[in-house]
Every structure is written in C-alpha cells, then in structure tokens.
Design a protein around this motif. Sequence first.
Motif, short mmCIF file in Angstrom:
data_model
loop_
_atom_site.label_atom_id
_atom_site.label_comp_id
_atom_site.label_asym_id
_atom_site.label_seq_id
_atom_site.Cartn_x
_atom_site.Cartn_y
_atom_site.Cartn_z
N THR A 379 0.83 -1.21 0.00
CA THR A 379 0.00 0.00 0.00
C THR A 379 0.86 1.25 0.00
O THR A 379 0.60 2.22 -0.73
CB THR A 379 -0.93 0.01 1.24
OG1 THR A 379 -1.77 -1.15 1.19
CG2 THR A 379 -1.79 1.26 1.26
N LEU A 380 1.91 1.24 0.81
CA LEU A 380 2.82 2.39 0.85
C LEU A 380 3.59 2.54 -0.46
O LEU A 380 3.74 3.64 -0.99
CB LEU A 380 3.82 2.23 2.00
CG LEU A 380 3.40 2.73 3.38
CD1 LEU A 380 4.55 2.52 4.37
CD2 LEU A 380 3.02 4.19 3.34
N LEU A 381 4.06 1.42 -1.00
CA LEU A 381 4.83 1.49 -2.24
C LEU A 381 3.98 2.02 -3.39
O LEU A 381 4.47 2.76 -4.24
CB LEU A 381 5.37 0.10 -2.59
CG LEU A 381 6.52 -0.41 -1.73
CD1 LEU A 381 6.83 -1.86 -2.05
CD2 LEU A 381 7.77 0.45 -1.91
N GLU A 382 2.72 1.66 -3.40
CA GLU A 382 1.83 2.17 -4.44
C GLU A 382 1.74 3.68 -4.38
O GLU A 382 1.72 4.37 -5.41
CB GLU A 382 0.45 1.55 -4.29
CG GLU A 382 -0.53 1.97 -5.37
CD GLU A 382 -1.90 1.34 -5.19
OE1 GLU A 382 -2.76 1.56 -6.06
OE2 GLU A 382 -2.12 0.66 -4.16
N ARG A 383 1.71 4.22 -3.18
CA ARG A 383 1.64 5.67 -3.00
C ARG A 383 2.94 6.33 -3.42
O ARG A 383 2.95 7.34 -4.14
CB ARG A 383 1.32 5.99 -1.54
CG ARG A 383 1.07 7.47 -1.26
CD ARG A 383 0.94 7.70 0.24
NE ARG A 383 0.00 6.76 0.86
CZ ARG A 383 0.00 6.46 2.15
NH1 ARG A 383 0.90 7.00 2.96
NH2 ARG A 383 -0.88 5.60 2.64
N VAL A 384 4.08 5.77 -3.00
CA VAL A 384 5.37 6.36 -3.32
C VAL A 384 5.65 6.29 -4.82
O VAL A 384 6.27 7.19 -5.39
CB VAL A 384 6.50 5.67 -2.53
CG1 VAL A 384 7.87 6.25 -2.89
CG2 VAL A 384 6.27 5.81 -1.03
N ALA A 385 5.17 5.24 -5.47
CA ALA A 385 5.43 5.05 -6.90
C ALA A 385 4.84 6.17 -7.75
O ALA A 385 5.26 6.36 -8.89
CB ALA A 385 4.88 3.70 -7.35
N ARG A 386 3.90 6.92 -7.20
CA ARG A 386 3.33 8.05 -7.95
C ARG A 386 4.24 9.27 -7.92
O ARG A 386 3.99 10.24 -8.63
CB ARG A 386 1.97 8.42 -7.36
CG ARG A 386 0.95 7.29 -7.37
CD ARG A 386 -0.44 7.79 -6.99
NE ARG A 386 -1.31 6.69 -6.60
CZ ARG A 386 -1.74 6.46 -5.37
NH1 ARG A 386 -1.40 7.29 -4.40
NH2 ARG A 386 -2.53 5.44 -5.10
N SER A 387 5.27 9.22 -7.10
CA SER A 387 6.18 10.36 -6.97
C SER A 387 7.18 10.38 -8.12
O SER A 387 7.81 9.36 -8.43
CB SER A 387 6.94 10.26 -5.63
OG SER A 387 8.04 11.13 -5.59
#
Length: 657
Positions: A379-387
């Motif tokens: 879940t966290l990686l999905e959010r960071v991947a948008r950066s």
Amino acid sequence: MSGFLIRLFFLLLGLAPLSVPATDLVMPDDPPATAQPIPAQPLTDDELLRARHAFDQHDQTTLESIAARAQGQLSDYPRYWALEGRLMQENAYLVPEMQEFFSDYPNSPLTPLLRAHWLSQLGQNQNWKTFETQFRPEDAHQPALQCYHWQALFANAQTDFFDTAVTYWRSDAPWPDSCDPVFRQLVAAHRIRTDDLWLALRHALSRNQLRKARYINSFFPPFQGLNEDDLKLATGRPRQFLDDAPPMDAHSIRAQRELMLYATLRLAAHDPQAAATWWADTSAHLDPEDRTWGWQQIALQGALNLDPRSLEWFQQVTPQPTDAEWLSWEIRVALRQQNWATVLDTLACLPITIAQKPVWQYWKARALEGEHRTAEAQTLLERVARSSSYYGLLALEERGQDLHLPPRPAQPNLEVQKETRSLLERPLRLYRLGLLPEAQREWNQIESALTPLQRLAAAQQAFQLGWYDRSIHSAERADSPKDITLLFPYPYPSQIQANASKYHLSEAWILALIRQESRFFSIARSRTGAQGLMQLMPATARWAARRSGLKNYRIEDVDQPDTNILLGTYYLNHLTQLLGNPILATMGYNAGPLRAQTWASAGIGDPRAFLENIPFDETRDYVQQVLYNQVVYEQRLHPSLSHRLHTLLNNLSDAAQ
C-alpha cells in the motif's frame, strides 16, 4: 529709427529707454516664441547596456545622465543602478529620491532590493527616525533589518520587543552583525541568561561553528567563559586535550565540561571508536544530560563515518532525542544492518511532516516488508510510486513495474501564448541583451503570478530561445501531466554524442549530470567558482585540458559548450576509471574522488542503503537526482527499451565485489 537704435541711444546717455512697441522688437516674419515639449523617448537597448557598464565601472556621472532621461520599459534599471551607486558611496540621505522611485515603480522586482539596501544603510548610520518611517512589517523577514528595527525601538526607550528578540536568539536563525547590540542589551537586562549562553555555545560547537562559538563566548565576564588556548587544543588535538584534562564530574566548572564534550565530538569525527571507549569510561560521573549529549554526538559522528558499531551508540541515548536529523541518521544506520524493527521504531518518532516524505515512506515500506507485513508495504509502495523522484523509481521496481513517461500535454492556444509573451516582455528583453541575472530575477517574479497553462507557455518560449534553465523551472510548475520534452531537454546533441562515443560513456548519463549541474545554462557560476554546463572548477578544467591534449586553452573557454563538454566528459571518464563504477564516479564528481573512495571502502552491501548513507546531504541528493534523470533520459532516447534503476544499482554492487 529702429527700436534697437533707440534703445542704444538712451543707454549711451545713461537714461532708461522709452517703452518700445512690441511690433518694433519682433520681425513680422518671426515664429511665435512658445516652448515646445520634447517628447519622452523610450529607453533604448544601447542606453540600458551603457548604464549597466557605467554601474559596473562606478561611472556615476554617465549613469546619472542616463537615469535622468530614462523612460518607458526597464527605465527602473538605470534609476536603480544610479541610486545603488550613491548608496555604495555611503550616501543614505536620499529620502525624496527613494520615495519617488518606490512611487514610480511599486511593482518592480528592484524595489525590494533597493529598499533593503537603503534601510541597511540607514541602520548602519543609526538614522533611526528615517529608518522607522520607512520600515514596513514585511521587512522583518530579513534578520538584519529586523535587528536594526529592534535597535531603533531601544533607542526610543522601548523594550516590549525583548521577548521576541530572546526567542530569535534561541532559534537557529542567522545572526547578522546588526543583532549584536540587541543581544548585548538582552544580556545586560538579564533576559538572555547564563544558561542560554551555555546552551547556544554547546550547539554552536556541536555544529563546528567556531566563529559563532567565539562570538557567544564574548558575552561571558572575564575568566568565566572558554579559555581560547584550551579551545584551540580541543579543536586541533582533541585526544591530547582529553588525556590532559583533570577528572570530570557533575560539579566540574561548566567551561571545562563544555570543552570536554566538544573535544569528545572532535575525536569522534576522526575516530568514533576511540571516542566511544573514552566516553564509556568517563561519562559515568557526569550528570545524565551531559552523558546523553556525549553519546548523541558520538553516535552521529559514527554514522557519518559509516561505522557499523554506531547503532550501539545510538541505543545508548535515552530518552531518544526529538531532533529530526539525529533520528534520520539512526534510521540510515539501521537500514545498512537491515534492522527493520529499529527502522520502524525510529520512523515513528519523526515529525509527521518529515515522515510523510517519499524517502521515509519508501523505507518504511521496505521495513514493513522485512517484518513480513507485505500488504501494508505494498500500500505504501503504491503511493510512493506516484512520486516523480528517485524514490518513486525505487517503489516502481519493488512492485515490478517500469517507468512510463507521460504523453505531451495539450499545448496552450495562440491566445495564451501571445498573452504570456506579453507578460514576459521585460525578462525576455533582458535575456536578449545578455543581462542574465536581471532576466532570471524578472522571470521568477512574473512566473509566480502565472496560471499553470501560462507557465507551460512560458516554458515553451524559454525552450525556443535556448534558455533551458527557465524552461525547466517553469515546466516543473505547470499542470500535470508534465511535458517531458521541456523538463528533460537535449541541447548540444552533436557535442554530447561525440564525447560519449569517444570516452564510452552513456549519453543519458552525461545529460543527466549536466541537467543536475547547470540545467544546461552554459555560463552558470556556482558559489564555489564552478563554471559552465558541467560546472568545472578552474583547476579541474586546466588539468583536464592539459591531460586531454586541448591546445591553447584559456580559462574563459570553459563557458563555451564545446570546450566544457569535452573537459567535463574527460574528467567523468577519468573518475569512472579511477572508481570503477559510474555511480561512484557521480559521487566523486560532486564530493571529490577521495571521499567517494572512502565511503565505498566502508562496504557497499545493499546499494540502496549505501546511497542513503552518503554522509553529505548535498551529495546524497545529487546522486539520487542524477540517477533519476538518467533513467528518464534513457527512456526518452530509447523508448522501445526498458531501462530500469536496478540495473545501475546492481552494477554498483558488482563493482564492489
């Protein structure tokens, strides 16, 4: 008889002349004697450049002459330079002239610069009446002017600012010279107490700010502060100072305790293990605050030295500090040891605004994965991947995904382009005339008021002119999706391709590095004196010119793109051969090859954790941004291929084997 002869006759007799009819004094065919106004002429390019040259040459006469008749667009520049010239001659008594300038040019980017310089001169001259008349609340964000304002209040017997000034003393804000009289008043009034002085002194020494430490030390009465000879010994030969120091305990003289803490820090900076051993034997007799402070400094210096034992020293510190920098380094040390429990515990102590940054969200995800909490990690990686960042790339790769560049956004219509060009008329004219610092300042001021679509149009116009640093700057602030062509331009293709081929370097890497160094601004200058596209120091450029066989090299040649790229790529190839890997060469390009060798000698291990532990914040950010740029450029140059960050990082691991 004519009117002239009549007047002459009476003058010879010494008598007043008779009244003569006007018709006798003016020829019938003379034009009416009415004054004709001279139309104001707009300031020409030649006049503007001559004014700038006169300012540079301190030719005040020529400058004042041009300023007096300057009209129209950019007329504020000659007038500004003329007033600046008078201020530099320490002529601060310019109230009418200044007020006229501020009235004529309220929105000029030069107005705040001129106000600040004038107020500073008034403060230096202690012309408090005029200073206070001109001081505005918005001027208080400049520390030097704020302190002059406090001086003016105190000169008028006002002291209600004391609490605010004490808060300022206790902050990490800079202390300009104008604050010195204020601080001395606060000390004399016992509003800055002895404990405040010692605390400020301790923090200055912990940051190795010796000039500031000596300044703080000057507030103590004679023989109550630090002894200068002892301070020099603790700075230059800390081990000798500690060996010669008498036994310390909680009742020792404060100055001796502070010098002991400082010497321990200095020893830890070079030999953290020796400092830890000495401190473990000595600190038991100190009070808990001093004991914790010492371990705090040893742990931090151990981390900066990439010492694997530093995690033990971090754990000696109780209770855990709230300082974000210190916590960040405890996390970094734990990352190298894959101590995921410590990573998660320490991340939980970071201020929320810092913990939410992509760097710590990515590492939290890695730690959660390490603790087998896979769903939370994803879940966290999905959010960071948008950066759109280095950490976004890392997150994409953790999820098994590739970077996909967005399509070019819809281009602004002709009306928006025309409107934007009109708004940017001043900086574009300055750029065309080669007044680049002035052009950049104007651009930045205007850009802040543009809409996202106008910023995109502005970026396109700068791109078409070859003004790539402003093109990138404006494109970054335009609406999403971003225009990759504007954000990652490819100027000077023939020079880059030729040198990439000659030295067997990646085109994308050269582009990535130039973008980070100068944003393709060919005459860029750094604070340290680095020059040109690839920001070469003069000594490095001379060395590369000699080694590469470049004939008749002159220092001014470094601003020429052909020469700069040739010398920069030669040096980059040299670093690659010396250090064995492009990532280490990138580190060496920024921080120097000796530092890169030292950091690599501590062991690379997981290359992601290794790069996170680069001791210099600037170099860490630099390397990560160059890596991100390189992946984007590879995607731009070879869109049919999949270029991933893990290939570059794995090559770093292979080079360490």
